[in-house]
Each structure stands twice: as structure tokens, then as C-alpha cells.
Enzyme design. Structure first.
Site, mmCIF file in Angstrom:
data_model
loop_
_atom_site.group_PDB
_atom_site.id
_atom_site.type_symbol
_atom_site.label_atom_id
_atom_site.label_comp_id
_atom_site.label_asym_id
_atom_site.label_seq_id
_atom_site.Cartn_x
_atom_site.Cartn_y
_atom_site.Cartn_z
ATOM 1 N N GLY A 23 46.817 26.276 23.620
ATOM 2 C CA GLY A 23 47.412 27.312 22.596
ATOM 3 C C GLY A 23 47.098 26.481 21.145
ATOM 4 O O GLY A 23 47.920 26.899 20.282
ATOM 5 N N GLY A 26 46.753 28.684 17.924
ATOM 6 C CA GLY A 26 47.336 29.480 17.445
ATOM 7 C C GLY A 26 47.770 29.002 16.172
ATOM 8 O O GLY A 26 47.295 27.950 15.489
ATOM 9 N N GLN A 27 48.472 29.846 15.580
ATOM 10 C CA GLN A 27 49.858 29.491 14.691
ATOM 11 C C GLN A 27 50.461 28.393 14.379
ATOM 12 O O GLN A 27 50.223 27.522 13.474
ATOM 13 C CB GLN A 27 50.836 30.810 13.952
ATOM 14 C CG GLN A 27 51.369 31.088 12.757
ATOM 15 C CD GLN A 27 53.322 31.340 12.440
ATOM 16 O OE1 GLN A 27 52.654 31.928 13.435
ATOM 17 N NE2 GLN A 27 53.223 31.624 11.191
ATOM 18 N N ASP A 49 42.587 25.218 23.709
ATOM 19 C CA ASP A 49 42.533 27.083 23.536
ATOM 20 C C ASP A 49 41.771 27.993 24.184
ATOM 21 O O ASP A 49 40.605 27.331 24.453
ATOM 22 C CB ASP A 49 43.067 27.031 22.355
ATOM 23 C CG ASP A 49 43.591 28.247 21.976
ATOM 24 O OD1 ASP A 49 43.551 29.548 22.488
ATOM 25 O OD2 ASP A 49 44.825 28.361 21.094
ATOM 26 N N TYR A 157 58.157 40.907 25.027
ATOM 27 C CA TYR A 157 57.543 39.303 24.579
ATOM 28 C C TYR A 157 59.556 38.421 24.927
ATOM 29 O O TYR A 157 59.013 37.853 25.187
ATOM 30 C CB TYR A 157 57.766 39.090 23.618
ATOM 31 C CG TYR A 157 57.427 38.424 21.793
ATOM 32 C CD1 TYR A 157 56.505 37.160 22.797
ATOM 33 C CD2 TYR A 157 58.395 37.944 21.242
ATOM 34 C CE1 TYR A 157 56.762 35.777 22.437
ATOM 35 C CE2 TYR A 157 58.616 37.008 20.470
ATOM 36 C CZ TYR A 157 57.342 35.585 20.825
ATOM 37 O OH TYR A 157 57.341 34.186 20.387
ATOM 38 N N LYS A 161 60.216 36.313 27.334
ATOM 39 C CA LYS A 161 61.137 34.399 26.754
ATOM 40 C C LYS A 161 62.471 34.365 27.488
ATOM 41 O O LYS A 161 62.312 33.058 28.355
ATOM 42 C CB LYS A 161 61.187 34.354 25.046
ATOM 43 C CG LYS A 161 59.194 33.912 24.431
ATOM 44 C CD LYS A 161 58.626 33.022 24.796
ATOM 45 C CE LYS A 161 57.674 32.829 24.224
ATOM 46 N NZ LYS A 161 56.964 31.298 24.604
HETATM 47 N N1 SER Z 1 57.354 36.108 15.254
HETATM 48 C C1 SER Z 1 58.021 36.204 16.444
HETATM 49 C C2 SER Z 1 57.277 37.525 16.935
HETATM 50 O O1 SER Z 1 57.562 38.488 15.515
HETATM 51 C C3 SER Z 1 58.994 36.462 16.856
HETATM 52 O O2 SER Z 1 59.361 34.915 17.360
HETATM 53 O O3 SER Z 1 56.810 38.386 17.459
#
Ligand code: SER
Length: 327
Positions: A23, A26-27, A49, A157, A161
Site C-alpha cells: 500500500g 497511499g496516503q 502497491d 470499514y 478494522k
Molecule cells: N481516516 C479514516 C476515514 O476517514 C478513518 O480512520 O475513513
């Protein structure tokens, strides 16, 4: 000439243990790669990635195309580069995960599972995997949210997690897999763009403030969320990975706190530097995800157990962001 021979030798050195970042485009990945290369040398840090990263990551050291769901390719890279540590960052974030639930589950859960499995088989010895404030839900205490409390996440999400956290703890208890994790708040940085998250507004607002002097925020102005400046997040991540094994008491994921603010507080801070800036509000579907998350986080365990301490606040972050984006 000698320099080039040394460089080639470094890349090909057979016995040398390397670190794989999955990854890396990514950010978090982009910034983490740059810092890891600085600390451990470019040759030892393997970026990977499914998409090609930005120029700096691509040109500065090894990069491999890798889909973490492709176990054969993952296996091959771990063997070829003598990988001993993996940062498994690939994930769909909150907003995109809601649009593509099946893939979010597959990537966020099975992706982690593939890496945990390598550690269980003793192919790798240490894993970093990011969790999120999204593991908390509407039943969770909103202020100074404790490490242990009711969670009940309300987003795909968050559910993925929290599942990952349970897998990590289970693999530690059952197979002594050394995986380490942080519940990241919203992350703000200028070196890489966020994608698909609910907290992304806190990065977009800077770009629009500079370019257009105006930003339309998709969250209500008083939505307070836990946030962190990227240099703190990257430092904390590497500190956690460098901490002694015995110090890591929490094997699910650590609460991790930087600062908390709402869009209007951030807009007011930016306005101090750019007086013509104006922020308007037009909340969309992301508001409900934000409403289910905490306002602030209690990170006492991370502080006590491995010495975590954030350095940036909203003032220092805002001036640093603007200084870097405008110069
Ligand atoms: N930054 C994430 C989101 O906004 C939250 O952990 O999905």
C-alpha cells in the site's frame, strides 16, 4: 562508477533482511516509505502497491506491483527480497468501503489474513497493520474514548478494522505472531493525498483555501473528530515498531491521539493565515459515519507502554501545512 557498483550490490545482497510496505502509493504509505528509507537505507525498503506510486517513491528505491490478495505473488516477493517485516497498509477507507462492501471486506480482512499467515509460518517476524477510530461506534463514549469500551462500529470499514484487531490478538495469543497496530485518527499531511475517507476534508480544505480561497465542506461545521498531523503519525508508527517486544501489551490495536477539531475550528485557523478564505458547509452521506465516531481519544496505554507523545497541535500543524503547500 564505484558508487553504482555499491548500489547494485546493496540491491542484490542476498542475506540482508528487508522491510515490505504494502500500500506504498497511499496516503500513509507514501510518507512512511520516505521515512523508512531515510532511517534504514533505500535498498532495504521494498515499496509495493497495485498502483504505481508518485515520482519520489518510485525513483527512490525498489518498487513492486503487488495485490495483497495474490498470495503467490506475495510469497514470491517475501522470498526474493528476504522480507522480515511487513507494513500492511492496503485498505479501502470508510466512504469507499460503503460503496463497495464486498471488496472492502476482502481487501481489509483477507489482505491482513494473508500477511498474518506468513508470520504464523515464521516466514516473516514482525507486522504493522493500521486500525482506525472507526472501530468505535454510536454506543461508544464520545469524549476521551478509553482503550477498552463498547465498540459496535456502524460502518463496513469499522467492522473490517475491528475484525482485523481480533485476528491480530488471536494470532498473538495462539501463535505468538508479533503484530503491532495503531487506531489512527484522521491524518493530515501535504506529501500525499488521502482517498475515500471521511476525514479527508481536513486535507482538501488546505488545497482549496490556497487555490480558490473557498471550500465547501461535506461535514457539518461543528463535527469534532480526532485528527493527527502526518509527521506525528509516521514517527509514532516507527516508534511502535522499534519498541521492545515485551513493551507491547496490547495486541489488538492502540488508541493513538493527536488533536481534535471541527471543520469550523480548522477553517478559522486557516483564516488567520489567509484572511480571504471562506468555508461553506453542505453535509453529505459522510456525516453519518463521522457522527458515529469519537470526538477525542484517550491514549494513556500507548503513552505508558511505549512512550508515545504527539508533538503537533492545530496551530503548529496549520502553519506547517500552509508553509509547505505554498512554497
Ligand atoms: N481516516 C479514516 C476515514 O476517514 C478513518 O480512520 O475513513
Amino acid at each position: 562508477m564505484i558508487f553504482y557498483i555499491c548500489l547494485i550490490n546493496e540491491y542484490l545482497m542476498p542475506g540482508r533482511a528487508s522491510i515490505l510496505v504494502i500500500g506504498a502509493s497511499g496516503q500513509i504509505g507514501t510518507e512512511l516509505i520516505l521515512e523508512l528509507r531515510k532511517q534504514f537505507g533505500s535498498a532495504r525498503i521494498i515499496a509495493s502497491d497495485i498502483k504505481v506510486p508518485g515520482y519520489e517513491v518510485l525513483e527512490g528505491g525498489p518498487f513492486e506491483i503487488l495485490d495483497v490478495l495474490d498470495k503467490v505473488r506475495l510469497d514470491e516477493i517475501v522470498r526474493n527480497f528476504n522480507i522480515k517485516e511487513v507494513y500492511m497498509l492496503a485498505a479501502l477507507l470508510s466512504a469507499t468501503a460503503e460503496q463497495n462492501q464486498a471488496y472492502a471486506w476482502k481487501l481489509n480482512v483477507e489482505g491482513l489474513f494473508n500477511v498474518l499467515h506468513l508470520a504464523r509460518e515464521k516466514r516473516i517476524s514482525k507486522i504493522f497493520w493500521p486500525s482506525s477510530i472507526a472501530v468505535f461506534g454510536p454506543d461508544t463514549p464520545k469524549d476521551k474514548t478509553p482503550q477498552k469500551c463498547i465498540m459496535n462500529p456502524a460502518t463496513i470499514y469499522g467492522i473490517s478494522k475491528l475484525t482485523g484487531e481480533r485476528w491480530c490478538e488471536y494470532y498473538f495469543m495462539k501463535y505468538r505472531v508479533d503484530s503491532r497496530s495503531i487506531r489512527y485518527p484522521g491524518l493530515v499531511g501535504y506529501k500525499s493525498a488521502p482517498g475515500g475517507g471521511t476525514t479527508d476534508y481536513a486535507v482538501q480544505i488546505f488545497y482549496e483555501a490556497i487555490r480558490k480561497k473557498k471550500y465547501i465542506c461535506y461535514l457539518k461545521k461543528d463535527t469534532v473528530l480526532p485528527m493527527m498531523y502526518m509527521p506525528d503519525a509516521i514517527r509514532g508508527t516507527i516508534e511502535l515498531m522499534n519498541a521492545k517486544f515485551e513493551k507491547i501489551k496490547i495486541r489488538s490495536s492502540y488508541n493513538f491521539s493527536g488533536m481534535s477539531f471541527s471543520p469550523d475550528t480548522l477553517a478559522a485557523e486557516i483564516k488567520k493565515h489567509l484572511p480571504a478564505f471562506e468555508c461553506l458547509y453542505s453535509p453529505d452521506h459522510r456525516q453519518q459515519y463521522a457522527d458515529s465516531w469519537p470526538r477525542s481519544i484517550n491514549d494513556t496505554s500507548a503513552r505508558k507502554e511505549w512512550g508515545w507523545k504527539a508533538e503537533y497541535n492545530i496551530k503548529t500543524m496549520t502553519s506547517d501545512m500552509l508553509e509547505n503547500l505554498m512554497n
